[in-house]
Design an enzyme around this catalytic site. Sequence first.
Site, short mmCIF file in Angstrom:
data_model
loop_
_atom_site.label_atom_id
_atom_site.label_comp_id
_atom_site.label_asym_id
_atom_site.label_seq_id
_atom_site.Cartn_x
_atom_site.Cartn_y
_atom_site.Cartn_z
N ALA A 271 0.82 -0.91 0.20
CA ALA A 271 0.24 -0.52 0.32
C ALA A 271 0.18 1.42 0.06
CB ALA A 271 -0.78 0.51 1.05
N VAL A 272 0.28 2.46 0.48
CA VAL A 272 1.36 3.45 -0.04
C VAL A 272 3.05 3.67 0.59
CG1 VAL A 272 0.08 4.50 1.95
CG2 VAL A 272 1.08 5.84 0.15
N SER B 215 8.59 6.75 11.05
CA SER B 215 7.75 8.37 10.80
C SER B 215 7.98 8.50 9.30
CB SER B 215 8.20 8.75 11.95
OG SER B 215 7.19 10.00 11.78
N LYS C 200 8.34 4.35 19.04
CA LYS C 200 7.88 4.99 17.91
C LYS C 200 6.00 5.66 18.33
CE LYS C 200 5.73 6.09 13.64
NZ LYS C 200 4.75 5.94 13.55
N HIS D 59 6.96 8.76 20.36
CA HIS D 59 7.19 9.79 19.13
C HIS D 59 5.27 10.10 18.87
CE1 HIS D 59 6.49 11.16 14.83
NE2 HIS D 59 7.83 11.62 15.24
N ASN D 60 4.59 9.58 19.04
CA ASN D 60 2.92 9.62 17.76
C ASN D 60 2.60 10.72 19.39
OD1 ASN D 60 4.46 8.04 16.14
ND2 ASN D 60 2.00 7.10 15.41
N GLU E 278 3.12 14.14 19.03
CA GLU E 278 3.04 14.72 17.15
C GLU E 278 1.34 15.08 17.85
OE1 GLU E 278 3.76 11.89 14.71
OE2 GLU E 278 1.35 12.45 13.96
N ARG F 28 -6.06 9.49 52.58
CA ARG F 28 -5.58 7.57 52.99
C ARG F 28 -5.84 7.00 53.92
NH1 ARG F 28 -1.21 5.82 50.17
NH2 ARG F 28 -2.36 4.18 49.24
#
Length: 475
Positions: A11-12, A128, A182, A185-186, A189, A445
Amino acid sequence: KKAQIGVTGLAVMGSNIARNFARNGYTVALHNRSIAKTDALIAEHGSDGDFVRTETVAEFVDALERPRRVLIMVKAGDATDAVIGELADAMETGDIIIDGGNALYTDTIRRERALAERGLHFVGAGISGGEEGALNGPSIMPGGPAESYKSLGPMLESIAANVEGEPCCTHIGPDGSGHFVKMVHNGIEYADMQLIGEAYDLMRQALDMPVTDIAEVFREWNTTELESYLVEITAEVLGQVDAETGKPLVDVVVDAAGQKGTGRWTVKSALDLGIPTTGIAEAVFARALSSATDQRAAASGLAAGTLGAAPTDRDAFIADVKSALYASKVVAYAQGFDQIAAGSAEYGWDVDRGSLATIWRGGCIIRAQFLNRIREAYQENPDLPSLLLAPYFRDAVEAGIDSWRRVVATATTLGIPVPAFASSLSYYDGLRAERLPAALTQGLRDFFGAHTYQRVDKPGTFHTLWSGDRSEVEA
Ligand code: NBP
């Protein structure tokens, strides 16, 4: 002639990476579940280099020199498992399978373990840069065995982006580390885009600026310390005029942001690791809120209360927004790098954050001038407790802190949502606080659950007899 690398999943992303390998002089074996994509690639781009067309997995594997290297670029999840299964059955000891899709790092850990048992090397590689990066040079984050990087590394480095003579590709660490970084990283982003969105919204709503003027502001910011791919394309998107209506494109696009899941994964992992990645979390939640269209429609009449006055000095406010954006961005990256440190410690990956900043400088979506500063910060001190403590960032935030507070205060009095700006500022204030109300939380608590507490003035663990005479006992 045998191929040096095989790409399956055309695919792409897969097509573009295959072309990138071919353009760099490698012979590339091509495979796709359905032959149509393979043929289309050869028909349209066969002249990019040496491709070997294959139809079956057996043919594909046979077309490769040994040790074989196969890059899988199919849809993440079950499709990846299916393809790995077929390949593994046909491959031999020492061969390398690379998964370049957006796999969840825990899947990568599982796959690596299973393939290692069969004598195969498995490399989970975060890639990426989208379509364009795949073709012209992405940022590549390969995990997996160090040994496989010896044969694979030079090939990946040659197709990766390059900044100042350094490839945007380095071995990240064992098994799932590449996909983990990764994922973060996203997540970063997401945070970056949310912060940009808030900056835009402030100029739009607080200053009533025309979209074209805001585009100009981003264009100008892109020549400063904010220089980055995302700021650059923000100017492009804001400058786009809809052909049909003549309005700015942003005014005809439905304001419901989609997500494919990597931001959500980052936040889930942050929760498990106990790392406050508030910037990323706010960004994921802001997309969720934007997409809750029915609820938003029902709530649109809710009261705003008495709103404050708009800023009078336009240029001063724009300068404040710029500082707030920069400071919040530092926080988002600081948190993301904390998460990477925590993941690295949890899984024993030994990830070098300085190298990571280095390979994010080019190819990827979050590429930015700013990453040079992060790289320097970790080179100076690899064990930096927080990016906010690196001298450069400490000074940068200090220089912008007053602006940051003014922006968050103004947004609040004007009723403009700034979840990422505001939570980043609160995180910063929490981080630097001498005392936090967590002491009260501990008291509560202990009151309802006898969960005990520690004292500032002596060692030990204590409990107050809340339902008795309220004296303190050592637990
Ligand atoms: P897609 O994620 O849309 O996947 C399409 C490919 O997967 C096609 O080649 C398809 O074959 C193949 N495939 C599927 Br679907 N199910 C399969 C199965 N059961 N067995 C074998 N092949 C199967 O492609 P993409 O957008 O190019 O992305 C590829 C990977 O790269 C994904 O993991 C994605 O998350 C990751 N990624 C994408 C981007 C981006 O910007 N798009 C950026 C970074 C990473 P077919 O042609 O026979 O249907």
